[in-house]
Design a protein around this motif. Structure first.
Motif, PDB file in Angstrom:
ATOM      1  N   ILE A  70       0.874  -1.152  -0.051  1.00  0.00           N
ATOM      2  CA  ILE A  70       0.023  -0.109   0.071  1.00  0.00           C
ATOM      3  C   ILE A  70       0.981   1.347  -0.121  1.00  0.00           C
ATOM      4  O   ILE A  70       0.475   2.199  -0.808  1.00  0.00           O
ATOM      5  CB  ILE A  70      -1.010   0.081   1.321  1.00  0.00           C
ATOM      6  CG1 ILE A  70      -2.033  -1.182   1.147  1.00  0.00           C
ATOM      7  CG2 ILE A  70      -1.527   1.264   1.096  1.00  0.00           C
ATOM      8  CD1 ILE A  70      -2.940  -1.082   0.019  1.00  0.00           C
ATOM      9  N   ALA A  71       1.849   1.164   0.882  1.00  0.00           N
ATOM     10  CA  ALA A  71       3.069   2.477   0.878  1.00  0.00           C
ATOM     11  C   ALA A  71       3.813   2.511  -0.607  1.00  0.00           C
ATOM     12  O   ALA A  71       3.750   3.717  -0.729  1.00  0.00           O
ATOM     13  CB  ALA A  71       3.786   2.089   1.864  1.00  0.00           C
ATOM     14  N   LEU A  72       3.877   1.312  -1.066  1.00  0.00           N
ATOM     15  CA  LEU A  72       4.382   1.403  -2.245  1.00  0.00           C
ATOM     16  C   LEU A  72       3.496   2.168  -3.301  1.00  0.00           C
ATOM     17  O   LEU A  72       4.049   2.632  -4.286  1.00  0.00           O
ATOM     18  CB  LEU A  72       5.090  -0.008  -2.779  1.00  0.00           C
ATOM     19  CG  LEU A  72       5.723  -0.250  -4.395  1.00  0.00           C
ATOM     20  CD1 LEU A  72       6.720   0.515  -4.368  1.00  0.00           C
ATOM     21  CD2 LEU A  72       5.859  -1.715  -4.621  1.00  0.00           C
ATOM     22  N   ALA A  73       2.540   1.516  -3.462  1.00  0.00           N
ATOM     23  CA  ALA A  73       1.495   2.291  -4.407  1.00  0.00           C
ATOM     24  C   ALA A  73       1.356   3.726  -4.166  1.00  0.00           C
ATOM     25  O   ALA A  73       1.226   4.511  -5.157  1.00  0.00           O
ATOM     26  CB  ALA A  73       0.044   1.628  -3.959  1.00  0.00           C
ATOM     27  N   GLN A  74       1.226   4.121  -2.918  1.00  0.00           N
ATOM     28  CA  GLN A  74       1.042   5.554  -2.426  1.00  0.00           C
ATOM     29  C   GLN A  74       2.401   6.281  -3.102  1.00  0.00           C
ATOM     30  O   GLN A  74       2.301   7.395  -3.579  1.00  0.00           O
ATOM     31  CB  GLN A  74       0.954   5.887  -1.010  1.00  0.00           C
ATOM     32  CG  GLN A  74       0.711   7.233  -0.712  1.00  0.00           C
ATOM     33  CD  GLN A  74       0.480   7.475   0.931  1.00  0.00           C
ATOM     34  OE1 GLN A  74       0.767   6.677   1.716  1.00  0.00           O
ATOM     35  NE2 GLN A  74      -0.171   8.426   0.956  1.00  0.00           N
ATOM     36  N   ARG A  75       3.608   5.589  -2.997  1.00  0.00           N
ATOM     37  CA  ARG A  75       4.954   6.391  -3.436  1.00  0.00           C
ATOM     38  C   ARG A  75       4.855   6.411  -4.847  1.00  0.00           C
ATOM     39  O   ARG A  75       5.227   7.470  -5.419  1.00  0.00           O
ATOM     40  CB  ARG A  75       5.969   5.654  -2.925  1.00  0.00           C
ATOM     41  CG  ARG A  75       7.412   6.084  -3.424  1.00  0.00           C
ATOM     42  CD  ARG A  75       8.357   5.127  -2.519  1.00  0.00           C
ATOM     43  NE  ARG A  75       9.863   5.609  -3.090  1.00  0.00           N
ATOM     44  CZ  ARG A  75      10.903   5.293  -2.769  1.00  0.00           C
ATOM     45  NH1 ARG A  75      11.015   4.663  -1.705  1.00  0.00           N
ATOM     46  NH2 ARG A  75      12.101   5.734  -2.906  1.00  0.00           N
ATOM     47  N   ALA A  76       4.315   5.194  -5.518  1.00  0.00           N
ATOM     48  CA  ALA A  76       4.441   5.249  -6.893  1.00  0.00           C
ATOM     49  C   ALA A  76       3.285   6.209  -7.480  1.00  0.00           C
ATOM     50  O   ALA A  76       3.586   6.946  -8.469  1.00  0.00           O
ATOM     51  CB  ALA A  76       4.169   3.903  -7.505  1.00  0.00           C
TER      52      ALA A  76
END
Length: 226
Positions: A70-76
């Motif tokens: 989820i954090a990866l998605a937000q960063r991306a």
């Protein structure tokens, strides 16, 4: 995308289980219009692959050995507003669904879904990266709407929120409700504070998630970000 008469959608797969990545790769290969250009088993390698490969779609698991999908998605999403993002999870509960929505993901799919559903989600993500879709979205919204928790708005704040959702600006809200613009601004500021929002778009999304306003754009299982 790859240049040519029939450009293919490029995909980066992120999952720490090789068998799952292999299964998804086969599904994408069979689809014909998608191409897996990279794989990653961690957040760190995924971030590097996103920078190197610039795929059209990121497909990521939620649970990764060095962090959170989820954090990866937000960063991306913050790095590339036009990137398609599909979030996969073994535990497709409402909390994960709304976390994916908050992260800026384009689609949310449970790992128990057929591989063809992941392929369809990737196509959707490439075509409409800012529009969120999930199989259980409408039901999740209904459950959230009837949940007892959530911020308490005054009747007037509820009226102002409805007008915000309809797209009215401060001056229009003031005229519609026969109040001063200063009073309208105060109501809007109070609504933002109660919803933890920094702007109109965040307030609208939070209000829909919490069931504070009528459902919009859910008939086809999707929600268009304003």
């Amino acid at each position: 995308m790859v240049a040519g008469d029939n450009p293919r959608i490029t995909v980066l797969l992120v999952d720490d289980h090789q068998l799952i990545r292999e299964g998804l790769r086969r599904a994408f290969d069979r689809a014909g219009d998608l191409e897996v250009v990279g794989e990653a088993a961690s957040v760190a390698t995924a971030v590097d692959a996103l920078d190197r490969l610039s795929p059209d779609v990121l497909v990521t698991d939620v649970k990764l050995p060095d962090g959170d999908g989820i954090a990866l998605a937000q960063r991306a999403r913050q790095s590339d507003p036009e990137l398609g993002i599909v979030v996969l999870t073994m535990y497709a509960g409402d909390d994960k669904l709304f976390a994916a929505l908050d992260s800026g993901a384009s689609a949310f799919v449970g790992k128990d879904a057929p591989a063809e559903e992941v392929v369809s989600a990737a196509r959707h993500a490439a075509a409409s990266p800012r529009a969120f879709t999930a199989r259980d979205l409408a039901d999740a919204m209904q459950r959230r709407m009837h949940a007892p928790t959530g911020p308490k708005l005054s009747p007037r704040e509820g009226e102002v929120l409805e007008l915000l959702v309809d797209g009215l600006v401060i001056s229009q809200i003031a005229r519609r409700l026969f109040i001063s613009e200063s009073t309208a601004k105060t109501h809007v500021a109070n609504i933002y504070e109660k919803l933890g929002a920094g702007n109109r778009a965040q307030a609208v999304m939070a209000a829909v998630r919490l069931g504070l306003v009528r459902e919009t754009g859910l008939a086809d299982g999707g929600l268009e970000r304003r």
